[in-house]
Design an enzyme around this catalytic site. Sequence first.
Site, PDB file in Angstrom:
ATOM      1  CG  LEU A  84      -1.877  -1.233   1.244  1.00 26.67           C
ATOM      2  CD1 LEU A  84      -2.409  -1.516   2.638  1.00 26.67           C
ATOM      3  CD2 LEU A  84      -3.013  -0.993   0.255  1.00 26.67           C
ATOM      4  N   PRO A  85       0.273   2.420  -0.332  1.00 20.39           N
ATOM      5  CG  PRO A  85      -1.041   3.930  -1.539  1.00 20.39           C
ATOM      6  CD  PRO A  85      -1.120   2.641  -0.771  1.00 20.39           C
ATOM      7  CB  THR A 109       8.185   2.441   1.885  1.00 21.66           C
ATOM      8  OG1 THR A 109       8.831   1.521   1.008  1.00 21.66           O
ATOM      9  CG2 THR A 109       9.240   3.243   2.644  1.00 21.66           C
ATOM     10  CE  LYS A 121      11.958   1.506   0.099  1.00 26.61           C
ATOM     11  NZ  LYS A 121      12.431   1.289  -1.242  1.00 26.61           N
ATOM     12  CE  LYS A 130       5.949   6.510   1.212  1.00 25.21           C
ATOM     13  NZ  LYS A 130       5.669   5.100   1.029  1.00 25.21           N
TER      14      LYS A 130
HETATM   15  P1  NAD Z   1       0.877   2.718  -6.109  1.00 28.11           P
HETATM   16  O1  NAD Z   1       0.273   3.991  -5.671  1.00 28.11           O
HETATM   17  O2  NAD Z   1       1.146   2.454  -7.556  1.00 28.11           O
HETATM   18  O3  NAD Z   1      -0.036   1.479  -5.589  1.00 28.11           O
HETATM   19  C1  NAD Z   1      -0.694   1.438  -4.365  1.00 28.11           C
HETATM   20  C2  NAD Z   1      -2.000   0.706  -4.579  1.00 28.11           C
HETATM   21  O4  NAD Z   1      -2.659   0.542  -3.324  1.00 28.11           O
HETATM   22  C3  NAD Z   1      -2.970   1.457  -5.498  1.00 28.11           C
HETATM   23  O5  NAD Z   1      -3.320   0.623  -6.588  1.00 28.11           O
HETATM   24  C4  NAD Z   1      -4.159   1.766  -4.595  1.00 28.11           C
HETATM   25  O6  NAD Z   1      -5.401   1.725  -5.270  1.00 28.11           O
HETATM   26  C5  NAD Z   1      -4.050   0.651  -3.578  1.00 28.11           C
HETATM   27  N1  NAD Z   1      -4.755   0.925  -2.327  1.00 28.11           N
HETATM   28  C6  NAD Z   1      -4.714   2.036  -1.541  1.00 28.11           C
HETATM   29  N2  NAD Z   1      -5.503   1.889  -0.466  1.00 28.11           N
HETATM   30  C7  NAD Z   1      -6.062   0.646  -0.574  1.00 28.11           C
HETATM   31  C8  NAD Z   1      -6.974  -0.081   0.227  1.00 28.11           C
HETATM   32  N3  NAD Z   1      -7.484   0.417   1.356  1.00 28.11           N
HETATM   33  N4  NAD Z   1      -7.340  -1.317  -0.176  1.00 28.11           N
HETATM   34  C9  NAD Z   1      -6.829  -1.838  -1.330  1.00 28.11           C
HETATM   35  N5  NAD Z   1      -5.964  -1.194  -2.125  1.00 28.11           N
HETATM   36  C10 NAD Z   1      -5.580   0.043  -1.752  1.00 28.11           C
HETATM   37  O7  NAD Z   1       2.208   2.555  -5.260  1.00 28.11           O
HETATM   38  P2  NAD Z   1       3.454   1.603  -5.571  1.00 28.11           P
HETATM   39  O8  NAD Z   1       4.396   2.309  -6.472  1.00 28.11           O
HETATM   40  O9  NAD Z   1       2.945   0.239  -5.931  1.00 28.11           O
HETATM   41  O10 NAD Z   1       4.120   1.568  -4.118  1.00 28.11           O
HETATM   42  C11 NAD Z   1       3.588   0.809  -3.041  1.00 28.11           C
HETATM   43  C12 NAD Z   1       4.544   0.913  -1.870  1.00 28.11           C
HETATM   44  O11 NAD Z   1       5.828   0.416  -2.261  1.00 28.11           O
HETATM   45  C13 NAD Z   1       4.763   2.365  -1.369  1.00 28.11           C
HETATM   46  O12 NAD Z   1       4.868   2.352   0.036  1.00 28.11           O
HETATM   47  C14 NAD Z   1       6.091   2.741  -2.022  1.00 28.11           C
HETATM   48  O13 NAD Z   1       6.776   3.719  -1.258  1.00 28.11           O
HETATM   49  C15 NAD Z   1       6.819   1.417  -2.045  1.00 28.11           C
HETATM   50  N6  NAD Z   1       7.829   1.257  -3.103  1.00 28.11           N
HETATM   51  C16 NAD Z   1       7.580   1.674  -4.384  1.00 28.11           C
HETATM   52  C17 NAD Z   1       8.564   1.502  -5.357  1.00 28.11           C
HETATM   53  C18 NAD Z   1       8.350   1.942  -6.793  1.00 28.11           C
HETATM   54  O14 NAD Z   1       9.321   1.955  -7.558  1.00 28.11           O
HETATM   55  N7  NAD Z   1       7.128   2.275  -7.199  1.00 28.11           N
HETATM   56  C19 NAD Z   1       9.787   0.906  -5.035  1.00 28.11           C
HETATM   57  C20 NAD Z   1       9.979   0.457  -3.737  1.00 28.11           C
HETATM   58  C21 NAD Z   1       8.995   0.637  -2.774  1.00 28.11           C
END
Ligand code: NAD
Length: 296
Positions: free
Chosen positions: A65-66, A96, A171, A246
């Site tokens: 999740l975000p 994260t 992280k 964030k």
């Molecule tokens: P994203 O915003 O693409 O995806 C998050 C998903 O969570 C969305 O599809 C959203 O609809 C869903 N969501 C939110 N609330 C929800 C709920 N209550 N129930 C069900 N689904 C819900 O984000 P991301 O890029 O996939 O990143 C996710 C996590 O991983 C974050 O914490 C980010 O910091 C971390 N991260 C991202 C990357 C990257 O390169 N994108 C790399 C490492 C870590």
Amino acid sequence: MSRIAFIGLGNMGGPMAANLAKAGHAVRVFDLVPAAVQAAVDAGATAATSALDTLTDAEVVISMLPASRHVEGVYLGEDGLLGDIPGGALVIDCSTIAPATARKVSEAAAARGLQMLDAPVSGGTAGASAGTLTFIVGGEADALERARPLLQAMGRNIFHVGASGAGQVAKLCNNMALGVIMAVTGESIALGVAHGLDPKVLSDMMAVSTGRSWATEVCNPWPGVLENAPASRGYSGGFGSDLMLKDLGLAVEAAMGVGASIPLGELARNLYSMNHQAGRGKLDFSSVVQLVSNEK
Ligand code: NAD
């Protein structure tokens, strides 16, 4: 084969769930965005109608999740899942988030007799798709051993860095370095270009010199330097600038908690905040280069 509940199918969670399904696990998925659920179903997962509905017979619950408030909401909120997770299931949060939130949720899980790991990842969307992520794990060693076969289906490197919350601290340390390095790499290339240098030649030189980094070699911030980098497709996909903002905010918070000095981390947080104000929060974080260049 494990029965897995997977919640959060965004840029990272989508391909991670797909890799679990590809490895033969039964993956029941939910996201607030129907198209994200459909993409996971196309990749071999089964659709659930709600986060609660993913839990049917689940042996493992994984969330991606975000931010902290989403994780807290999903597990501890009004319709929080903790009370409904089948006894004995293992909970793995790969988001994260703040170390304090990770500890709070895992303590609540422990109070229900559930083991929980914080297992944030590094490796970006390319690593999530290729199944080559690095997992940075906090929690009990025996819980990690239970999780290991699943993490191996999604990643290549697994680090156990300490007790609950430690995965998040490690992280944040990594991402603080990444945020600073990306910003300064963009600044360096912009300086060269302002002197008439070819950004590709400059980047190729840096990529084999002492200024090399993931930002020069894999996710170069200058458009056209690397064909597959977000910069070459209008900064779409990749790791959102607001997610970096964030993470740097969490690093500042974590530093304040122990009285640590992070001057560059604080400066970088401000740069990504300016990038947000310039309307680029949803773009890849390498778009921070546009603070010092006019390249689109
Ligand atoms: P994203 O915003 O693409 O995806 C998050 C998903 O969570 C969305 O599809 C959203 O609809 C869903 N969501 C939110 N609330 C929800 C709920 N209550 N129930 C069900 N689904 C819900 O984000 P991301 O890029 O996939 O990143 C996710 C996590 O991983 C974050 O914490 C980010 O910091 C971390 N991260 C991202 C990357 C990257 O390169 N994108 C790399 C490492 C870590």
